[in-house]
Write a protein that holds these residues in place. Structure first.
Motif, PDB file in Angstrom:
ATOM      1  N   UNK A 163       0.805  -1.065   0.081  1.00 31.54           N
ATOM      2  CA  UNK A 163      -0.099  -0.104  -0.031  1.00 31.54           C
ATOM      3  C   UNK A 163       0.924   1.110  -0.069  1.00 31.54           C
ATOM      4  N   UNK A 164       0.634   2.019  -0.767  1.00 28.31           N
ATOM      5  CA  UNK A 164       1.382   3.300  -0.740  1.00 28.31           C
ATOM      6  C   UNK A 164       0.467   4.399   0.017  1.00 28.31           C
ATOM      7  N   UNK A 165       1.202   4.933   1.038  1.00 25.88           N
ATOM      8  CA  UNK A 165       0.528   5.712   2.045  1.00 25.88           C
ATOM      9  C   UNK A 165       1.051   7.179   1.666  1.00 25.88           C
ATOM     10  N   UNK A 166       0.170   7.965   1.171  1.00 27.94           N
ATOM     11  CA  UNK A 166       0.341   9.337   0.966  1.00 27.94           C
ATOM     12  C   UNK A 166      -0.206  10.373   2.257  1.00 27.94           C
ATOM     13  N   UNK A 167       0.664  10.968   2.889  1.00 27.76           N
ATOM     14  CA  UNK A 167       0.027  11.801   3.917  1.00 27.76           C
ATOM     15  C   UNK A 167       0.380  13.252   3.358  1.00 27.76           C
ATOM     16  N   UNK A 168       0.049  14.336   4.081  1.00 34.52           N
ATOM     17  CA  UNK A 168       0.345  15.496   3.557  1.00 34.52           C
ATOM     18  C   UNK A 168       1.945  15.967   3.535  1.00 34.52           C
ATOM     19  N   UNK A 169       2.355  14.843   4.270  1.00 28.82           N
ATOM     20  CA  UNK A 169       3.932  15.282   4.140  1.00 28.82           C
ATOM     21  C   UNK A 169       4.577  15.244   2.920  1.00 28.82           C
ATOM     22  N   UNK A 170       4.054  14.559   1.857  1.00 26.43           N
ATOM     23  CA  UNK A 170       4.632  14.641   0.560  1.00 26.43           C
ATOM     24  C   UNK A 170       5.799  13.701   0.578  1.00 26.43           C
ATOM     25  N   UNK A 171       6.112  12.948   1.476  1.00 24.40           N
ATOM     26  CA  UNK A 171       6.833  11.892   1.280  1.00 24.40           C
ATOM     27  C   UNK A 171       6.230  10.583   1.200  1.00 24.40           C
ATOM     28  N   UNK A 172       6.523   9.714   0.205  1.00 22.37           N
ATOM     29  CA  UNK A 172       5.722   8.390  -0.163  1.00 22.37           C
ATOM     30  C   UNK A 172       6.260   7.315   0.631  1.00 22.37           C
ATOM     31  N   UNK A 173       5.150   6.673   1.460  1.00 22.58           N
ATOM     32  CA  UNK A 173       5.817   5.847   2.404  1.00 22.58           C
ATOM     33  C   UNK A 173       4.787   4.380   2.024  1.00 22.58           C
ATOM     34  N   UNK A 174       5.379   3.340   2.066  1.00 23.17           N
ATOM     35  CA  UNK A 174       4.867   2.055   1.792  1.00 23.17           C
ATOM     36  C   UNK A 174       4.795   1.167   2.714  1.00 23.17           C
ATOM     37  N   UNK A 175       3.793   0.358   2.866  1.00 22.45           N
ATOM     38  CA  UNK A 175       3.602  -0.857   3.841  1.00 22.45           C
ATOM     39  C   UNK A 175       3.307  -1.976   3.164  1.00 22.45           C
TER      40      UNK A 175
END
Ligand SMILES: [Zn+2]
Ligand SMILES: [Zn+2]
Ligand SMILES: [Zn+2]
Length: 129
Positions: A62-74
């Motif tokens: 899952x690509x988790x996009x928060x308002x931080x603009x840093x793409x994170x994956x789980x």
């Protein structure tokens, strides 16, 4: 891990296995930089980004996009529904369980049912305090 890749039509390669193992072991979303550290590899970020993107389209991560603009994956398989909390200073992200279920069962009068929801938490991690 091999079966997961095969079922989604991927070729089973060592880097892919190591990538999924790193994500699965972490049990929380990781940024590309964090994944590289966990995999102990010098693989470049562009290549890793491409494989993560392909795995995300297949629903394995899952690509988790928060308002931080840093793409994170789980790692997605068998993860129960949950939400995320993100540090507004450094972008560190972690899982939080969902507390919205009760509201979903009794929606406001004007609604027959709730079909989905979105919920994000922001804060400061212990390293940034
Ligand atoms: Zn932080
Ligand atoms: Zn998560
Ligand atoms: Zn929820």
């Amino acid at each position: 891990m091999s079966k997961l890749l095969q079922d989604a039509g991927f070729r089973v390669t060592k880097p892919r296995i190591r990538l999924l193992q790193a994500l699965s072991k972490a049990g929380k979303p990781l940024s590309i930089k964090e994944i590289l550290v966990k995999m102990r590899t010098k693989a470049d970020q562009v290549t890793l980004y491409r494989s993560l993107d392909a795995l995300a389209r297949a629903g394995i991560v899952d690509r988790v996009d928060q308002n931080s603009g840093i793409a994170q994956y789980e790692f997605a398989p068998e993860k129960p529904h949950h939400h995320h909390i993100i540090c507004t200073d450094c972008g560190y992200m972690d899982d939080v369980s969902c507390e919205v279920q009760q509201f979903i069962q009794t929606p406001p009068k004007q609604f027959s049912r709730v079909t989905s929801h979105n919920f994000e938490l922001f804060g400061q991690c212990i390293n940034c305090r």
